[in-house]
Design a protein around this motif. Structure first.
Motif, mmCIF file in Angstrom:
data_model
loop_
_atom_site.group_PDB
_atom_site.id
_atom_site.type_symbol
_atom_site.label_atom_id
_atom_site.label_comp_id
_atom_site.label_asym_id
_atom_site.label_seq_id
_atom_site.Cartn_x
_atom_site.Cartn_y
_atom_site.Cartn_z
ATOM 1 N N ALA A 79 0.817 -1.168 -0.075
ATOM 2 C CA ALA A 79 -0.078 -0.067 -0.091
ATOM 3 C C ALA A 79 0.865 1.282 -0.151
ATOM 4 C CB ALA A 79 -1.043 -0.063 1.285
ATOM 5 N N ILE A 80 1.880 1.295 0.761
ATOM 6 C CA ILE A 80 2.635 2.490 0.887
ATOM 7 C C ILE A 80 3.363 2.651 -0.212
ATOM 8 C CG2 ILE A 80 4.812 3.536 1.890
ATOM 9 C CD1 ILE A 80 3.923 1.890 4.494
ATOM 10 N N ARG A 81 4.021 1.740 -0.817
ATOM 11 C CA ARG A 81 4.665 1.816 -2.189
ATOM 12 C C ARG A 81 3.869 2.133 -3.394
ATOM 13 N NH1 ARG A 81 8.675 3.796 -4.420
ATOM 14 N NH2 ARG A 81 9.623 2.780 -6.050
ATOM 15 N N PHE A 82 2.706 1.720 -3.434
ATOM 16 C CA PHE A 82 1.517 2.192 -4.592
ATOM 17 C C PHE A 82 1.529 3.767 -4.474
ATOM 18 C CE2 PHE A 82 -2.918 2.656 -6.351
ATOM 19 C CZ PHE A 82 -2.455 2.186 -7.541
ATOM 20 N N LYS A 83 1.069 4.043 -3.215
ATOM 21 C CA LYS A 83 0.959 5.607 -2.833
ATOM 22 C C LYS A 83 2.127 6.179 -3.468
ATOM 23 C CE LYS A 83 -2.488 7.453 -1.582
ATOM 24 N NZ LYS A 83 -3.619 7.974 -2.456
ATOM 25 N N GLN A 84 3.258 5.971 -3.131
ATOM 26 C CA GLN A 84 4.608 6.600 -3.452
ATOM 27 C C GLN A 84 4.516 6.547 -4.958
ATOM 28 O OE1 GLN A 84 7.766 4.481 -1.685
ATOM 29 N NE2 GLN A 84 7.593 5.761 0.390
ATOM 30 N N GLU A 121 14.253 1.688 2.271
ATOM 31 C CA GLU A 121 13.614 1.630 0.619
ATOM 32 C C GLU A 121 12.321 2.545 0.509
ATOM 33 O OE1 GLU A 121 13.298 -2.216 -0.978
ATOM 34 O OE2 GLU A 121 15.595 -2.281 -0.919
ATOM 35 N N LEU A 122 11.330 2.019 1.650
ATOM 36 C CA LEU A 122 10.038 2.737 1.590
ATOM 37 C C LEU A 122 10.037 4.237 2.319
ATOM 38 C CD1 LEU A 122 7.669 -0.282 2.624
ATOM 39 C CD2 LEU A 122 7.811 1.026 0.445
ATOM 40 N N PHE A 123 10.835 4.222 3.318
ATOM 41 C CA PHE A 123 11.026 5.718 3.917
ATOM 42 C C PHE A 123 12.510 5.725 4.336
ATOM 43 C CE2 PHE A 123 7.169 3.650 5.700
ATOM 44 C CZ PHE A 123 6.143 4.750 5.230
ATOM 45 N N PRO A 124 13.309 6.556 3.541
ATOM 46 C CA PRO A 124 14.502 6.842 3.759
ATOM 47 C C PRO A 124 14.877 7.623 4.956
ATOM 48 C CG PRO A 124 13.881 7.235 1.505
ATOM 49 C CD PRO A 124 12.692 7.005 2.257
ATOM 50 N N ASP A 125 13.765 8.383 5.364
ATOM 51 C CA ASP A 125 13.761 9.295 6.732
ATOM 52 C C ASP A 125 13.072 8.603 7.813
ATOM 53 O OD1 ASP A 125 11.321 9.728 5.319
ATOM 54 O OD2 ASP A 125 11.464 11.549 6.111
#
Length: 169
Positions: A79-84, A121-125
């Motif tokens: 879900a997170i990657r799709f929204k990104q 990968e999903l959230f670099p920060d």
């Protein structure tokens, strides 16, 4: 003689099948005694059952562009990657994550070791965002257990059992 044996074995097979059917019926739930009502919709229509009179049985319907079943690590990452990817393309799509637990991720294990590469990968920060990873792995031990002792085994760097750089969740 051969014909008699064949018909006799057929009778035996039919008798065995009947016995098996009777035994399987015993494994099912027993019939309800007279006067006891069930709430199962296939046994008693809820439209005519007064116990369901005040219950709102209307189904919830919602529109979504992407439905992900399961709010575990894989479902949330998808879900997170799709929204990104949608944000990068300037697209607006609605994502719905359907989870059976009362909270998202409630069925994930606690006390496990998390390898944070997917977080990077999903959230670099992710560290600045305050991700709840506060316990880095400080040491590893592995052993072979016998009835009375533990024999230490080496942990080779770069193998899946090497937890250097991981976090305890």
């Amino acid at each position: 003689m051969r014909r008699a044996l064949a018909s006799g074995s057929r009778r035996k097979t039919v008798a065995q099948a009947a016995l098996l059917a009777a035994q399987s019926r015993c494994l099912c739930a027993p019939a309800l005694p007279p006067g006891v009502l069930t709430t199962h919709y296939k046994k008693r229509d809820r439209a005519t059952d007064e116990r369901w009179a005040d219950v709102d049985m209307e189904r919830f319907a919602d529109n979504t562009d992407l439905l992900i079943v399961g709010g575990g690590p894989a479902g949330l990452a998808a879900a997170i990657r799709f929204k990104q990817l949608c944000n990068e393309q300037g697209l607006e799509h609605r994502v719905t994550v359907l989870e059976k637990a009362p909270l998202i991720g409630a069925h994930t294990l606690s006390g496990a070791v998390l390898e944070p590469r997917a977080l990077f990968e999903l959230f670099p920060d992710w560290e600045e965002r305050g991700a709840p990873l506060h316990t880095p792995v400080s040491s590893d031990r592995m052993g072979y257990l016998t009835e009375s002792s533990r024999l230490p085994l080496p942990i080779l760097s770069g193998t899946p059992v090497d937890n250097h750089g991981n976090y305890i969740v």
